[in-house]
Design a protein around this motif. Structure first.
Motif, short mmCIF file in Angstrom:
data_model
loop_
_atom_site.label_atom_id
_atom_site.label_comp_id
_atom_site.label_asym_id
_atom_site.label_seq_id
_atom_site.Cartn_x
_atom_site.Cartn_y
_atom_site.Cartn_z
N TRP A 51 0.81 -1.22 0.20
CA TRP A 51 -0.06 0.02 0.08
C TRP A 51 0.92 1.21 0.04
N GLU A 52 2.21 1.22 0.32
CA GLU A 52 3.12 2.34 0.07
C GLU A 52 3.37 2.50 -1.44
N ASP A 53 3.39 3.71 -1.65
CA ASP A 53 3.75 4.21 -2.77
C ASP A 53 5.25 4.66 -2.94
N SER A 54 6.13 4.23 -3.66
CA SER A 54 7.30 4.94 -4.16
C SER A 54 7.09 5.96 -5.25
N PRO A 55 8.07 7.18 -4.97
CA PRO A 55 7.80 8.05 -6.20
C PRO A 55 8.56 7.41 -7.40
N GLU A 56 8.02 7.82 -8.63
CA GLU A 56 8.74 7.41 -9.90
C GLU A 56 10.06 7.42 -10.07
N GLY A 57 10.79 6.22 -10.12
CA GLY A 57 12.47 6.06 -10.19
C GLY A 57 12.80 5.60 -9.00
N ARG A 58 11.98 5.31 -7.92
CA ARG A 58 12.61 5.16 -6.43
C ARG A 58 12.25 3.79 -6.30
N PRO A 59 12.95 2.96 -5.41
CA PRO A 59 12.91 1.61 -5.44
C PRO A 59 11.50 1.09 -4.74
N GLN A 60 11.06 0.06 -5.11
CA GLN A 60 9.73 -0.62 -4.77
C GLN A 60 10.03 -2.05 -4.74
N SER A 61 10.32 -2.62 -3.68
CA SER A 61 10.58 -4.35 -3.85
C SER A 61 9.47 -4.98 -3.30
N ALA A 62 9.31 -6.23 -3.31
CA ALA A 62 8.03 -7.07 -2.66
C ALA A 62 8.22 -6.67 -1.04
N PRO A 63 7.27 -6.99 -0.46
CA PRO A 63 7.35 -6.53 0.99
C PRO A 63 8.25 -7.73 1.51
N TYR A 64 9.31 -7.21 2.29
CA TYR A 64 10.19 -8.06 3.26
C TYR A 64 11.09 -8.97 2.32
#
Length: 75
Positions: A51-64
């Motif tokens: 549910w947490e959004d990362s800004p465009e170009g920032r890391p977003q990995s699968a939880p944990y």
């Protein structure tokens, strides 16, 4: 205690050459920091929950995905 004495917690985010202080607390405000999860919640990228959004170009990995037991790290 005088001004500038005692404990403080600061959280920073570096974006290239720019550095931003994203969170700060001092004195009794530090008492609420009781676990690793509380500290992660203060960081700019949080826990990386779905549910947490990362800004465009920032890391977003699968939880944990980063979570490993001590014997699962390489040498």
């Amino acid at each position: 205690m005088g001004a500038g004495d005692g404990f403080a917690l600061n959280v920073f985010l570096r974006d290239g050459e720019d550095v931003y202080r994203t969170y700060t607390t001092t004195g009794r405000g530090v008492e609420r920091l009781g676990s690793n999860w509380t500290l992660l919640d203060l960081t700019p990228y949080g826990r990386q929950e779905q549910w947490e959004d990362s800004p465009e170009g920032r890391p977003q990995s699968a939880p944990y995905q980063w979570w490993r037991l001590h014997d699962e790290y390489g040498s």
